[in-house]
Design an enzyme around this catalytic site. Structure first.
Site, PDB file in Angstrom:
ATOM      1  N   ALA A 147       0.837  -1.203   0.000  1.00 19.14           N
ATOM      2  CA  ALA A 147       0.000   0.000   0.000  1.00 19.14           C
ATOM      3  C   ALA A 147       0.868   1.248   0.000  1.00 19.14           C
ATOM      4  CB  ALA A 147      -0.930   0.005   1.212  1.00 19.14           C
ATOM      5  N   ASP A 148       0.280   2.334  -0.473  1.00 17.78           N
ATOM      6  CA  ASP A 148       0.944   3.632  -0.415  1.00 17.78           C
ATOM      7  C   ASP A 148      -0.129   4.697  -0.188  1.00 17.78           C
ATOM      8  OD1 ASP A 148       3.685   5.060  -1.054  1.00 17.78           O
ATOM      9  OD2 ASP A 148       2.103   6.264  -1.975  1.00 17.78           O
ATOM     10  N   THR A 149       0.194   5.675   0.628  1.00 20.11           N
ATOM     11  CA  THR A 149      -0.769   6.717   0.982  1.00 20.11           C
ATOM     12  C   THR A 149      -0.185   8.092   0.688  1.00 20.11           C
ATOM     13  OG1 THR A 149      -1.720   5.347   2.749  1.00 20.11           O
ATOM     14  CG2 THR A 149      -2.159   7.706   2.850  1.00 20.11           C
ATOM     15  N   GLY A 157      -3.536   3.737  -2.153  1.00 19.45           N
ATOM     16  CA  GLY A 157      -3.575   2.722  -3.198  1.00 19.45           C
ATOM     17  C   GLY A 157      -3.075   1.403  -2.642  1.00 19.45           C
TER      18      GLY A 157
END
Length: 218
Positions: A75-77, A112
């Protein structure tokens, strides 16, 4: 039930985030952590929702190369305010500048997520709107000095002191702001293990065909 499949699957969280670790544990998922150092750069032409998707795929693929038979969750924020994209601050001054811009304003938190399992891959994103009250310099300085939010996009954690006293309201998933939209993640995992579920969902969303045998007389 697909939860039983998860218990029998080697699941790897491709993230060192303590918040994502906590959320997966609270969701009852058994997993281990493995991270790879990747360049978190992205093409300038990407739309804002595409940025965390792009980065989550890079992270997932890097770990999948080492564990091709495992289920990988990455995940990436990012935090977005108008045209500005806020990642993790590199210094206290940068963190202060971010929080001054977020003060008394609305911003979006976009996470994402990419799931890889064998030949299967699913990617999705979620957006939460966050509204901050006016933040005084005293609040900003106190938070940065005591909580050191240098590992957080936008320089704050919603579950921490500043989130408790400074956020007026949110629209969307609270856990998405923490770094992982757990509800959507579970939905996507279930679809991965049960393809018929997705097919049924597509069919249920398909508009009804007009009645070919409906005639109007005069």
């Amino acid at each position: 039930m697909f939860i039983n499949h998860l218990h029998n699957t080697d699941i790897i969280l491709a993230s060192g985030s303590p918040r994502r670790k906590q959320l997966l544990e609270d969701a009852g998922i058994n997993f281990r952590i493995h991270t790879k150092n990747v360049e978190e750069n992205y093409p300038v032409y990407l739309q804002r929702s595409e940025i965390p998707l792009y980065l989550s795929k890079i992270k997932a693929h890097a770990v999948k190369a080492d564990f091709p038979d495992s289920l990988i969750i990455a995940a990436d924020t990012i935090v977005v305010q108008r045209r500005d994209v806020f990642n993790k601050p590199g210094s206290a001054e940068e963190a202060k500048d971010m929080l001054r811009k977020l003060s008394n304003n609305m911003h979006e938190v976009i996470t994402g997520v990419t799931i890889c399992y064998g030949e299967k891959e699913r990617s999705f994103y979620d957006i939460t709107e966050v509204f901050f009250k006016p933040l005084s310099e005293t609040y900003i300085n106190y938070y940065i000095e005591n909580h050191k939010p240098f590992d957080k996009a936008g320089a704050y954690g919603i579950q921490e002191w500043l989130g408790m006293v400074g956020i007026k309201k949110i629209q969307g998933d609270f856990y998405n702001v923490m770094g992982l939209p757990v509800s959507k993640l579970i939905d996507e995992l279930e679809k991965m293990f049960n393809p018929e579920l997705e097919l049924n969902q597509i069919n249920s969303n398909r508009p009804e065909e007009p009645n070919k045998y409906l005639y109007f007389g005069i």
